[in-house]
Design a protein around this motif. Structure first.
Motif, PDB file in Angstrom:
ATOM      1  N   UNK A   1       0.845  -1.291   0.114  1.00 31.05           N
ATOM      2  CA  UNK A   1      -0.231   0.048  -0.037  1.00 31.05           C
ATOM      3  C   UNK A   1       0.746   1.110  -0.219  1.00 31.05           C
ATOM      4  N   UNK A   2       2.262   1.170   0.704  1.00 30.64           N
ATOM      5  CA  UNK A   2       2.885   2.518   0.744  1.00 30.64           C
ATOM      6  C   UNK A   2       3.382   2.533  -0.825  1.00 30.64           C
ATOM      7  N   UNK A   3       3.655   1.488  -1.409  1.00 25.32           N
ATOM      8  CA  UNK A   3       4.334   1.771  -2.839  1.00 25.32           C
ATOM      9  C   UNK A   3       3.175   2.195  -3.774  1.00 25.32           C
ATOM     10  N   UNK A   4       1.956   1.819  -3.641  1.00 23.17           N
ATOM     11  CA  UNK A   4       0.959   2.178  -4.325  1.00 23.17           C
ATOM     12  C   UNK A   4       0.863   3.770  -4.073  1.00 23.17           C
ATOM     13  N   UNK A   5       1.097   4.297  -2.926  1.00 21.44           N
ATOM     14  CA  UNK A   5       1.011   5.543  -2.690  1.00 21.44           C
ATOM     15  C   UNK A   5       2.141   6.446  -3.189  1.00 21.44           C
TER      16      UNK A   5
ATOM     17  N   UNK B   1      -5.055  -7.412  -6.538  1.00 22.22           N
ATOM     18  CA  UNK B   1      -3.768  -8.058  -6.604  1.00 22.22           C
ATOM     19  C   UNK B   1      -2.892  -7.017  -7.165  1.00 22.22           C
ATOM     20  N   UNK B   2      -1.673  -7.077  -6.645  1.00 16.68           N
ATOM     21  CA  UNK B   2      -0.566  -6.145  -6.713  1.00 16.68           C
ATOM     22  C   UNK B   2       0.698  -6.971  -6.685  1.00 16.68           C
ATOM     23  N   UNK B   3       1.545  -6.917  -7.852  1.00 15.76           N
ATOM     24  CA  UNK B   3       2.618  -7.357  -7.805  1.00 15.76           C
ATOM     25  C   UNK B   3       3.872  -6.324  -8.011  1.00 15.76           C
ATOM     26  N   UNK B   4       4.907  -6.354  -7.318  1.00 12.23           N
ATOM     27  CA  UNK B   4       6.068  -5.270  -7.523  1.00 12.23           C
ATOM     28  C   UNK B   4       7.190  -6.085  -7.740  1.00 12.23           C
ATOM     29  N   UNK B   5       7.891  -5.441  -8.576  1.00 11.28           N
ATOM     30  CA  UNK B   5       9.321  -6.226  -9.044  1.00 11.28           C
ATOM     31  C   UNK B   5      10.580  -5.551  -8.052  1.00 11.28           C
ATOM     32  N   UNK B   6      11.595  -6.225  -8.061  1.00  9.88           N
ATOM     33  CA  UNK B   6      12.644  -5.688  -7.118  1.00  9.88           C
ATOM     34  C   UNK B   6      13.113  -4.636  -8.194  1.00  9.88           C
ATOM     35  N   UNK B   7      13.509  -3.441  -7.226  1.00 11.73           N
ATOM     36  CA  UNK B   7      13.829  -2.131  -8.257  1.00 11.73           C
ATOM     37  C   UNK B   7      12.754  -1.177  -8.009  1.00 11.73           C
ATOM     38  N   UNK B   8      11.505  -1.627  -7.894  1.00 13.66           N
ATOM     39  CA  UNK B   8      10.417  -0.701  -7.371  1.00 13.66           C
ATOM     40  C   UNK B   8      10.645  -0.413  -5.824  1.00 13.66           C
ATOM     41  N   UNK B   9      11.061  -1.326  -5.203  1.00 14.66           N
ATOM     42  CA  UNK B   9      11.651  -1.374  -3.898  1.00 14.66           C
ATOM     43  C   UNK B   9      12.905  -2.024  -3.703  1.00 14.66           C
ATOM     44  N   UNK B  10      13.531  -1.724  -2.472  1.00 20.25           N
ATOM     45  CA  UNK B  10      14.925  -2.144  -2.185  1.00 20.25           C
ATOM     46  C   UNK B  10      14.682  -3.237  -1.234  1.00 20.25           C
ATOM     47  N   UNK B  11      15.691  -4.178  -0.930  1.00 22.37           N
ATOM     48  CA  UNK B  11      15.600  -5.267   0.120  1.00 22.37           C
ATOM     49  C   UNK B  11      16.979  -5.264   0.598  1.00 22.37           C
ATOM     50  N   UNK B  12      17.186  -5.342   2.068  1.00 22.16           N
ATOM     51  CA  UNK B  12      18.639  -5.717   2.713  1.00 22.16           C
ATOM     52  C   UNK B  12      18.290  -6.949   3.651  1.00 22.16           C
ATOM     53  N   UNK B  13      19.437  -7.487   3.979  1.00 24.37           N
ATOM     54  CA  UNK B  13      19.252  -8.431   5.072  1.00 24.37           C
ATOM     55  C   UNK B  13      20.414  -8.121   6.192  1.00 24.37           C
TER      56      UNK B  13
ATOM     57  N   UNK C   1      -0.443   8.303   3.733  1.00 23.03           N
ATOM     58  CA  UNK C   1       0.016   7.401   2.614  1.00 23.03           C
ATOM     59  C   UNK C   1      -0.629   6.197   2.614  1.00 23.03           C
ATOM     60  N   UNK C   2      -1.020   5.585   3.709  1.00 18.54           N
ATOM     61  CA  UNK C   2      -1.754   4.225   3.790  1.00 18.54           C
ATOM     62  C   UNK C   2      -2.959   4.491   2.986  1.00 18.54           C
ATOM     63  N   UNK C   3      -3.612   5.550   3.551  1.00 18.35           N
ATOM     64  CA  UNK C   3      -5.063   5.916   2.711  1.00 18.35           C
ATOM     65  C   UNK C   3      -4.931   5.994   1.225  1.00 18.35           C
ATOM     66  N   UNK C   4      -3.815   6.896   0.894  1.00 13.00           N
ATOM     67  CA  UNK C   4      -3.482   6.894  -0.549  1.00 13.00           C
ATOM     68  C   UNK C   4      -3.413   5.843  -1.311  1.00 13.00           C
ATOM     69  N   UNK C   5      -2.737   4.791  -0.740  1.00 10.01           N
ATOM     70  CA  UNK C   5      -2.721   3.475  -1.137  1.00 10.01           C
ATOM     71  C   UNK C   5      -3.723   2.573  -1.104  1.00 10.01           C
ATOM     72  N   UNK C   6      -4.662   2.991  -0.432  1.00  2.00           N
ATOM     73  CA  UNK C   6      -5.938   1.895  -0.465  1.00  2.00           C
ATOM     74  C   UNK C   6      -6.129   1.411   0.773  1.00  2.00           C
ATOM     75  N   UNK C   7      -5.409   1.493   2.111  1.00  4.11           N
ATOM     76  CA  UNK C   7      -5.470   0.879   3.277  1.00  4.11           C
ATOM     77  C   UNK C   7      -6.211   1.858   4.033  1.00  4.11           C
ATOM     78  N   UNK C   8      -7.220   1.640   4.727  1.00  2.00           N
ATOM     79  CA  UNK C   8      -8.046   2.517   5.660  1.00  2.00           C
ATOM     80  C   UNK C   8      -7.041   2.406   6.987  1.00  2.00           C
ATOM     81  N   UNK C   9      -6.609   3.688   7.295  1.00  2.00           N
ATOM     82  CA  UNK C   9      -5.908   3.957   8.562  1.00  2.00           C
ATOM     83  C   UNK C   9      -6.490   5.312   9.112  1.00  2.00           C
ATOM     84  N   UNK C  10      -6.164   5.356  10.392  1.00  2.00           N
ATOM     85  CA  UNK C  10      -6.538   6.689  11.260  1.00  2.00           C
ATOM     86  C   UNK C  10      -5.647   7.007  12.118  1.00  2.00           C
ATOM     87  N   UNK C  11      -5.536   8.294  12.530  1.00  2.00           N
ATOM     88  CA  UNK C  11      -4.862   8.620  13.838  1.00  2.00           C
ATOM     89  C   UNK C  11      -5.700   8.492  15.119  1.00  2.00           C
ATOM     90  N   UNK C  12      -5.201   8.169  16.213  1.00  4.34           N
ATOM     91  CA  UNK C  12      -5.996   8.333  17.458  1.00  4.34           C
ATOM     92  C   UNK C  12      -5.088   8.372  18.796  1.00  4.34           C
TER      93      UNK C  12
END
Length: 312
Positions: free
Chosen positions: A18-22, A50-62, A170-181
């Motif tokens: 959802x963050x990447x979608x935003x 359904x969402x698929x993201x290829x490496x490069x659209x995001x980073x990954x470390x170990x 960001x989460x809301x813009x990506x399509x995932x409902x969130x709020x501050x409380x």
């Protein structure tokens, strides 16, 4: 915004999608077990699409030694038993992270405190999430159920909860409902009640949540677990959105369980995958808090022992 998401399990990959979608930048911190798969792609499907993201659209470390840039936010989505190790590594590499804020997105109570050794209370936030994530493969997750909006805030300095608004946006813009409380602590206790009653019993009996409410025997066990948690809450002055155990149980059986009837708990998934569970942060923390106040919590204590008997 730049996010470091620590934990590439169901919650970590789901929120990253959802963050990447935003349009946010996301770097995943992964175990070596998942790292190779995530250097190809990751996929999230289910009730949100359904969402698929290829490496490069995001980073990954170990390894934190491979951190290349500073971040705005760090999301902690690992299993709770990893918190001591994660907190230690964050301390070691704090300078490389920059002036970052943390959001602890985990089940249970007492998790945010683990990160106060190197981060002040003003920069450690908490989140409650009631969404079912089923990890089908190291880089594939299915979202099976979504019972309520994700809630973010600060349990130590409630007046600072609004600082998470940009994460919520960001989460809301990506399509995932969130709020501050400012009442995120109450949300966490409500989630703890839900998790403690359902997760371990579902894992022991290997059934979906809904099945547990159909038998008088399992309802009795869940009722006693809930009663003991309310005793602990009263002893410490903690509050949730229900006046007493009976009021909570009315909502639990009439609304909460039916809305997640077919869900299989993450604890059951852990047992089936021969992995350690989060029982210590759920019923285990209830038992520890009860002992400190001289209270008895026999049903919670017994359920902890049963889970420990069947986990690896």
């Amino acid at each position: 915004m730049r996010f470091l998401v620590i934990g590439s399990g169901g919650v970590g990959l789901g929120l990253s999608a959802f963050l990447l979608k935003a349009g946010c930048e996301v770097c995943l911190f992964s175990t070596r077990r998942s790292f190779n798969s995530l250097t190809n792609y990751f996929k999230v499907d289910g009730i949100f699409g359904d969402f698929t993201f290829k490496y490069g659209q995001y980073d990954v470390i170990d390894s934190f030694e491979n951190l290349r840039d500073k971040f705005d936010w760090v999301l902690i989505t690992t299993k709770t038993y990893a918190n001591e190790d994660i907190a230690r590594q964050l301390c070691d590499f704090k300078d490389k992270l920059g002036g970052v804020n943390l959001v602890v997105v985990q089940n249970g109570w007492g998790n945010a405190e683990k990160f106060l050794r190197c981060f002040d209370k003003e920069s450690v936030f908490s989140a409650r999430i009631i969404t079912g994530f089923y990890r089908k493969a190291p880089n594939e997750v299915e979202i099976t159920v979504h019972a309520d909006k994700m809630v973010l805030g600060n349990i130590f300095r409630k007046e600072l909860s609004g600082q998470t608004q940009e994460v919520v946006d960001a989460l809301n813009n990506g399509g995932f409902d969130a709020l501050v409380s400012e009442d995120v602590d109450k949300h966490l206790w409500a989630k703890l009640l839900y998790n403690c009653a359902l997760n371990p019993l579902g894992a022991i009996l290997r059934v979906e949540y809904g099945k547990l409410a159909e038998k008088s025997q399992t309802r009795k066990i869940m009722d006693r677990i809930i009663n003991e948690i309310f005793d602990v809450m009263r002893a410490y002055g903690y509050e949730t959105f229900f006046k007493n155990a009976n009021e909570y149980k009315d909502v639990f059986y009439s609304k909460l369980v039916p809305s997640t009837y077919s869900h299989r708990s993450s604890m059951l998934q852990d047992i089936e995958n021969s992995q350690k569970t989060e029982i210590d942060s759920l019923n285990g923390v209830v038992v520890e808090l009860a002992k400190k106040k001289g209270l008895a919590a026999p049903y919670n204590e017994f359920i902890v022992e049963l889970i420990k008997a069947i986990e690896p």
